[in-house]
Write an enzyme that holds these catalytic residues in place. Structure first.
Site, PDB file in Angstrom:
ATOM      1  N   CYS A  64     -11.228  -1.333   7.410  1.00  0.00           N
ATOM      2  CA  CYS A  64     -10.920   0.110   7.908  1.00  0.00           C
ATOM      3  C   CYS A  64     -11.601   1.068   7.476  1.00  0.00           C
ATOM      4  CB  CYS A  64      -9.471   0.205   7.495  1.00  0.00           C
ATOM      5  SG  CYS A  64      -8.967  -0.069   6.125  1.00  0.00           S
ATOM      6  N   GLU A 101       0.850  -1.163   0.067  1.00  0.00           N
ATOM      7  CA  GLU A 101       0.110  -0.191  -0.016  1.00  0.00           C
ATOM      8  C   GLU A 101       0.845   1.299   0.033  1.00  0.00           C
ATOM      9  OE1 GLU A 101      -3.893  -1.758   2.310  1.00  0.00           O
ATOM     10  OE2 GLU A 101      -2.458  -1.168   3.367  1.00  0.00           O
TER      11      GLU A 101
END
Length: 651
Positions: free
Chosen positions: A401, A308
């Protein structure tokens, strides 16, 4: 603008301390109608109310009961940070309750807060993963354990609940955990047993906000300790964890995008409260590096699916763009802190771009499904792997999330719209509603009516103002805007006689209730090209209109896919109002064609490469003309599955 030290209290996520070294302070605002009101209504009446059932089905609430000893069974969830989904939902619920009381939402909130309090251990520690799965072993894996990250989101939820309701139940839980952290972490020789930081920054910005809420200086000092210990090898020296170089020495953003951005938000908070010039310089330097070479046109951040990660400068791919929704949210949070610290409008320019594009695409129009990643292209014939990193909207994620993070930003959005200072009121984002600032204890209130972003007219009326005291109404002129006019009373000005300074159009004078200002922003559609160093989109353009980035979807272009589409940049762009489409929007229409290869060639069509010379039989030519219909990027993936693209090859 001069520094201000006196303001009405803000009930939002950022409430500066009385001695903060900030040019601006957050001001109160209300969103009463229009674009963002509609999106927030969906959040309030669909997304947030579904939260408790989704958290129940995913096992998050079950884990809290297990930790409290009130249930039996096994831990549910794949990650040590699942508690944060609960905390982010609680924060969203708190901001929503502050705007619109709801007995049902309050009851759910109270019930879940009781679960959280029951799961906390006597010394303040709280993390269901380590309490249940790791035999109570704490802080043995700071790189991956997320224990302080979870504490940060708990603290933010508690501060939000306290500001929204005035109640202490969750704040007491958060303070006990913060006190435990303060007794546990510190430099060698400090008497604390652990010198360490979390692999995922977040607790830093939360501790600063807890200091602002309670006045306890040790929380601010603890945040400073954590920020300055990154980059000293405590996590193995990896950029992924923000541990390769101390933040004060960093020259570029790197590693895991969300981790970097949360750390920078905390550093900016510290600079604001302490006047630390080194941290401020680092934050401004890294923001410039990020926006110059690592930000997608949508405001999205993160080039790599692997880790990421931000990626290299100008590495801004399309179909492999990661652009996690949480990174967009973290970008907004950091940029807002920089806007307050410096008073510069460019930070709110990025907030606007991110909100309307990279952030809002993360939630469906009905508020029931989500995108974790936000690519800028989905190819014809794309085979989606499913899971969290799918390019198709998903009801909930294994790593969930993003959804509650979206909920909390939308619920608290009104706190990112305006600010005040000693010399007046600043409007950063345009909505139909009410902006209320403060001049040394005297309220200043301006109402607004607008159909922004569809149209560029914003009508402002002064509602409250001090008598016989001049002040400045500052209006942000967006970075994308090339022409504007402003009418104040009977006089009209344009950019030649009402110039913009640092992104602000400043209207000074003594005001009276009923005074009106009408700002007209030129909002015509435009074609945008990228820096030529962005290899992935060289020879392409994107369609934009106002703050909105547009894209093509396959569903609007029957008879073929999008991979062979070419836009004709010599033809003008047109707009169409489509009240029937995707909740009502304005499309941009362009001329284009489908690329074709001439028949023939010696390879029989099995090899996709051709001579670069214009040889007979292999030169590309225009196929049939196609009318291109572009929709706002935030609205894609709300109909049928299919290809999509933002960047369009030119003819």
């Amino acid at each position: 603008m001069p520094r201000t030290r006196s303001a009405l209290p803000s009930t939002g996520p950022v409430r500066l301390g009385p001695d903060a070294r900030a040019v601006l302070r957050p001001a109160a605002a209300e969103v009463r109608a229009g674009f963002w009101h509609a999106r927030r209504q969906v959040n309030a009446h669909t997304s947030i109310p579904q939260g408790p059932d989704l958290l129940e089905s995913a096992g998050n609430l079950h884990n809290l009961r297990l930790a409290a000893g009130t249930a039996q069974g096994e831990f549910q969830g794949a990650y040590p940070f699942v508690d944060t989904d609960v905390y982010k939902w609680l924060e969203a619920a708190a901001w929503q309750l502050a705007q619109e009381p709801s007995e049902d939402l309050e009851a759910h909130t109270d019930r879940i807060i009781s679960l959280v309090a029951g799961a906390q251990q006597p010394d303040g520690y709280l993390n269901t993963w380590f309490q249940l799965r790791e035999g109570g072993e704490r802080y043995q894996d700071l790189r991956w354990g997320h224990e302080l990250y979870c504490a940060g989101h708990l603290i933010q939820a508690a501060v939000a609940h306290h500001r929204a309701t005035g109640r202490d139940e969750l704040l007491d839980v958060a303070r006990r955990f913060a006190d435990h952290l303060d007794a546990t972490f510190g430099l060698p020789g400090s008497g604390r047993p652990i010198d360490g930081v979390d692999g995922h920054p977040e607790v830093e910005t939360a501790l600063v906000e807890l200091y602002r809420e309670t006045g306890e200086r040790r929380y601010l000092d603890l945040a400073g300790y954590f920020v300055d210990r990154y980059g000293h090898g405590l996590l193995g020296g990896e950029a992924y964890c923000q541990d390769r170089v101390p933040l004060r020495e960093a020259t570029d953003v790197e590693g895991h995008a969300v981790r970097q951005l949360y750390l920078l938000a905390g550093a900016t908070d510290l600079a604001t409260e302490t006047g630390d010039a080194g941290l401020r310089a680092a934050a401004e330097r890294l923001w410039r590096a990020m926006t110059a070479a690592k930000t997608h046109i949508t405001g999205g951040l993160g080039a790599h699916h692997d880790q990421e990660d931000f990626g290299d400068p100008y590495e801004l791919p399309n179909e492999r763009a990661y652009c996690e929704t949480c990174a967009a949210i973290a970008s907004v949070q950091w940029s807002w802190r920089l806007a307050l610290l410096t008073g510069e409008a460019r930070y709110s320019d990025l907030i606007e771009r991110t909100l309307y594009n990279g952030f809002l695409a993360g939630v469906s129009l009905d508020g029931e499904s989500w995108l974790y990643v936000n690519p800028l292209q989905v190819r014809d014939g794309h085979t989606d792997p499913g899971g969290d990193q799918s390019a198709r909207r998903t009801r909930w994620f294994r790593c969930a999330c993003c959804p509650p993070n979206v909920m909390r930003l939308l619920a608290g959005l009104e706190h990112y719209l305006s600010s005040s200072s000693e010399d007046g009121l600043q409007i950063h984002q345009y909505v139909t509603g009410r902006y209320r600032g403060d001049l040394d204890g005297t309220p200043v209130t301006v109402t607004a009516e607008t159909d922004y972003p569809w149209h560029g007219v914003i009508s402002l009326t002064v509602e409250e103002t001090p008598q016989d005291r001049p002040w400045t109404l500052s209006l942000r002129i967006p970075q994308w805007c090339r022409e504007y006019r402003v009418r104040r009373g009977s006089r009209t000005y344009d950019q030649t006689d009402a110039p913009v300074t640092d992104g602000w159009l400043r209207l000074e004078g003594t005001w009276a209730p009923g005074d009106q200002v009408v700002l007209e922003l030129g909002i015509e559609p435009r074609l945008t090209a990228a820096d030529p160093r962005v290899d992935a989109v060289r020879g392409c353009v994107a369609v934009e209109r106002g703050p909105l980035v547009y894209c093509l979807e396959q569903v609007d272009h029957p008879g073929g896919g999008l991979d062979d589409i070419v836009i004709d940049t010599t033809r003008p762009l047109a707009v169409k109002h489509r009240p029937d489409l995707l909740g009502g929007l304005i499309t941009v229409v362009a001329a284009g064609h489908r690329r074709r290869l001439l028949d023939g060639g010696s390879d029989g069509g099995w090899w996709p490469y051709r001579s670069a010379e214009a040889a007979p039989g292999v030169a590309p030519r225009a196929g049939e003309p196609v009318e291109l219909t572009a929709i706002p990027y935030y609205a894609w993936a709300n109909r049928q599955d299919g290809s999509m693209r933002v960047w369009l090859p030119t003819s």
